[in-house]
Write an enzyme that holds these catalytic residues in place. Structure first.
Site, short mmCIF file in Angstrom:
data_model
loop_
_atom_site.label_atom_id
_atom_site.label_comp_id
_atom_site.label_asym_id
_atom_site.label_seq_id
_atom_site.Cartn_x
_atom_site.Cartn_y
_atom_site.Cartn_z
CB SER A 193 -8.16 3.51 3.33
OG SER A 193 -7.33 2.98 4.32
CE LYS A 235 -3.85 1.85 2.75
NZ LYS A 235 -4.63 1.68 3.96
CB SER A 251 -8.08 0.61 6.45
OG SER A 251 -8.65 1.79 6.90
#
Lengths: 152, 596
Positions: free
Chosen positions: B243, B148, B267
């Site tokens: 997210s 990420k 997330s």
């Protein structure tokens, strides 16, 4: 296999509606629409002075009425905390509070990375980061040309 | 027609020689390609050539098999592909190239912000050398992984999907990234997210929203109502959750075998549920946060996204452990473990928290949750209803604590040492203000301002300290439940399946986060490990997952139960046109969901 309803495990069925968390009603596409939250007592609007103070503290601006509205809603949402009785409860900083924080030996193990650190800065002179002159406070509300000045 | 089991386990029909030979001596009913290889029998018939035993295959056949294996490798699990690399059935370079090609062809998903082609190929080549020498670094050697974009990666742009860090090249690797690279993993690129990991849809980053790969799956397309008769019209694509949406989409679309995400309020688990992958949130303090650009220091953990629970255990084994650079990691020794194959669940006690039957929970998910509870009960486990009375306040508590810590953490972005810098030169403060105005989007600015409000002297006790007290109540709720004999809690992960993008953006980020995080973030409050296991497909053909929450630092028990559950539900494989085009076979037979 026959579908057994979760009521078997949840004797109470749905969570009782009293004290339900008030969310702004979203549109659930799967067809299930929660009821609109009951409005609490009239919210005390945050004063322009406080908003200005926040802008100075955070060095971030509200930009428009939507920003201020967002803050109002956030405060309204957070006010639900006051329903909980927390007498005699200690605040919790960390979930690892039962463990000791340790100290390591005071030995230099890494460093000497001046070049790498300076590479990411836009303005540098030799081994210094260059900043504009300091000790000049931000313009006061009256002198600014921002949204808050217009809303006063 | 006899059905024989071939060497790869697939059932290939073999023709027996039926008709007598024609004038030219060859059986007429066989396709031309078989004639040349036919073996004529004494009675004038013919039989197809038997495969020579042993490794006497021709080079051409071996090459073709390796090529076909390479294509189907993309759908395999991490352990399967690692075994294949070790046996030489596929090379790391080939695997890396296929993943990169698939990333290019699935660019419309917008799962990746940066794709590091050259570095990845270089790492793959080095891995190939190691395999040739017979000295792989471990199970992760040569495996393509995505990270990420809020983890620092040396020499690679790290943006957090924000204008503030556009062009920022990290000077160091985050500890978890370093651990992966030390074990030989191949870093394919950095995945898309919500700006600074604030959001629950991966829709608010500056590089655009992430599309859920399931929007383009056969299963979703079959169930969606056609909007027009034209084939060109794009279907209404659904969000990937957030997210860590980019990481989940990357794993789900087979472009990598595992991905790192971060989990502050759900997330990792939320996009895992929406994209049909396994999302593990480890206990707070198990995995180092050094190098993870922080959102909420007291709740953040690096999350692991993989296709199956075994892979999550492998990755956890590689990443967990004390890090001297992160003082919030515990000092206990961590021993990597192999998950046992649980057959007897009678000693297990599963708790069903009644408050998780939250308003807005879709009836489908309720049904799946109920079925899962029945599954455990019928297998002999003890299933009890438990109560976590402060659940409904956890989202409010999170809102206050998150914004307060965000206000503090975002203060480091002033443009002076790194990141975007405004051209305003009048004074330091005005430069800071202008930089932050230009660099942050509305969501981040909104949270910073709310956080500063809650931290004002007049509000500190009323909001911040109050929220900390409520946090203790929530954590002790969990403590009470686990002390009463419950081993694992079973809850839904999300309130419904993935929403269409056009519908999702009707409400603002804060509202959506408050709605979507409601089931996941209590585990972050208490620092407990939790995992999302994809369970079944909804009526719309989209994945739905269920969440297991375990005791602190008891990941082995949690993952063992999750693995058992995963085996029971047999979640279907996504049928993506892109991957299907390259797939000539299936690496592993997957039955369609026996759970729906």
């Amino acid at each position: 296999m026959r579908v057994l309803s979760l009521g078997r495990w949840l004797r109470a069925g749905r969570v009782p509606p009293r004290g339900r968390v008030r969310l702004n009603s979203g549109h659930r596409h799967s067809g299930h629409r929660p009821q609109a939250p009951p409005q609490g007592p009239a919210q005390q609007k945050v004063s322009v002075e406080v908003l200005d103070h926040l802008e100075h503290l955070a060095l971030v601006d509200f930009r428009d009425s939507e920003g201020v509205e967002r803050l109002q809603k956030a405060i309204q949402f957070a006010d639900q905390l006051h329903e909980v009785n927390t007498d005699g409860v200690e605040p919790m900083d960390s979930v690892l509070e039962d463990r000791c924080l340790y100290l390591r030996e005071d030995d230099v193990t890494e460093g000497n990375c001046t070049k790498e650190l300076l590479e990411n800065a836009r303005e540098t002179v030799e081994e210094y980061f260059v900043a504009p002159p300091g000790n000049i406070p931000l313009l006061k509300l009256e002198e600014q040309n921002t949204y808050l000045q217009g809303s006063k | 027609m006899r059905i024989a089991i071939g060497p790869s386990g697939s059932r290939a029909p073999q023709r027996s020689a039926p008709a007598p030979p024609a004038a030219n001596g060859l059986p007429p009913s066989w396709p031309p390609c078989q004639w040349r290889r036919a073996v004529l029998r004494q009675d004038g018939g013919a039989r197809p050539p038997r495969r020579r035993k042993g490794r006497g295959l021709s080079a051409g056949v071996r090459w073709r098999r390796r090529r076909r294996a390479g294509r189907t490798m993309l759908r395999a699990s991490l352990r399967q592909v690692s075994a294949a690399l070790k046996e030489g059935r596929v090379t790391p370079t080939e695997l890396c190239q296929r993943c990169l090609a698939l990333i290019k062809s699935t660019k419309f998903l917008n799962a990746y912000i940066t794709v590091t082609e050259e570095t990845a190929l270089k790492q793959a080549e080095e891995s190939e050398e190691r395999y040739k020498r017979g000295q792989p670094l471990g199970i992760l050697d040569g495996i393509p992984i995505a990270v990420k974009d809020n983890f620092n990666t040396a020499g690679i742009e790290t943006t957090c999907a924000s204008n503030m860090l556009k062009g920022y090249i990290s000077p160091y690797n985050a500890t978890v990234v370093q651990k992966l690279l030390d074990q030989g993993a191949v870093l394919l690129g950095k995945t898309n997210l919500d700006e600074f990991a604030m959001g629950s849809g991966s829709t608010d980053g500056v590089f655009g929203p992430v599309r859920n790969p399931w929007s383009y799956s056969k299963q979703y397309k079959e169930k969606s109502i056609p909007k027009s008769h034209s084939e060109d019209k794009e279907p209404d694509w659904v969000i990937s959750g957030g997210s860590s949406g980019g990481s989940a989409a990357a794993v789900s679309s087979f472009t990598c075998f595992a991905a790192l995400g971060s989990d502050t309020g759900g997330s990792t688990r939320n996009p895992a549920a929406h994209c049909g992958v396994v999302g593990l949130k480890p206990t707070y303090g198990l995995i180092s946060r050094h190098g993870l650009i922080p959102l909420v220091n007291s709740m953040d953990v690096p999350g692991i996204l993989t296709r199956c629970v075994d892979d999550a255990a492998v990755l956890l084994g590689s990443l967990a452990g004390h890090d001297p650079k992160d003082s919030t990691t515990i000092q206990d020794d961590f021993k990597p473990f192999e998950l046992p194959n649980l057959t007897d669940v009678s000693k297990l006690s599963i708790g069903i928290p009644k408050e998780y039957h939250a308003p807005g929970l879709s009836s489908e998910i309720l049904a799946f949750w109920s079925k899962a509870a029945d599954l455990f009960k019928n297998a002999g486990a003890k299933v009890v209803e438990v109560s976590l009375p402060h659940t409904r306040y956890s989202i409010v508590c999170y809102h206050v604590l998150c914004t307060a810590e965000v206000a503090s953490n975002m203060a480091r972005f002033d443009g002076l040492e790194y990141g975007h810098r405004s051209d305003v030169k009048d004074s330091t403060e005005s430069m800071y203000a202008a930089t932050r105005r230009e660099g942050f989007n509305d969501v981040v600015r909104g949270r910073i301002l709310s956080g500063n409000y809650f931290l004002l002297k007049q509000n500190y006790e009323k909001y911040f300290v109050k929220a900390q007290k409520v946090r203790r109540l929530i954590a002790s709720d969990f403590g009470k439940v686990f002390r009463s004999g419950v081993d694992i809690l079973l809850t839904p992960t999300t309130l419904s399946d993935a929403a269409p993008y056009t519908e999702f953006i009707q409400e603002d980020n804060r509202t959506r986060s408050a709605q979507d995080d409601i089931l996941t973030q209590a585990a972050n409050m208490a620092g407990l490990p939790a995992i999302n296991v994809p369970t079944a497909l909804s009526e719309r053909g989209l994945p739905v997952g269920l969440q297991f929450i375990g005791r602190s630092f008891q990941e082995k028990q949690l993952l063992t139960v999750a693995k058992w559950f995963e085996k029971q539900v047999q979640f279907p494989v996504i049928q993506l046109e892109e991957v299907k085009r390259h797939d000539s076979g299936v690496f592993q037979q997957q039955k369609s969901a026996s759970f729906s």
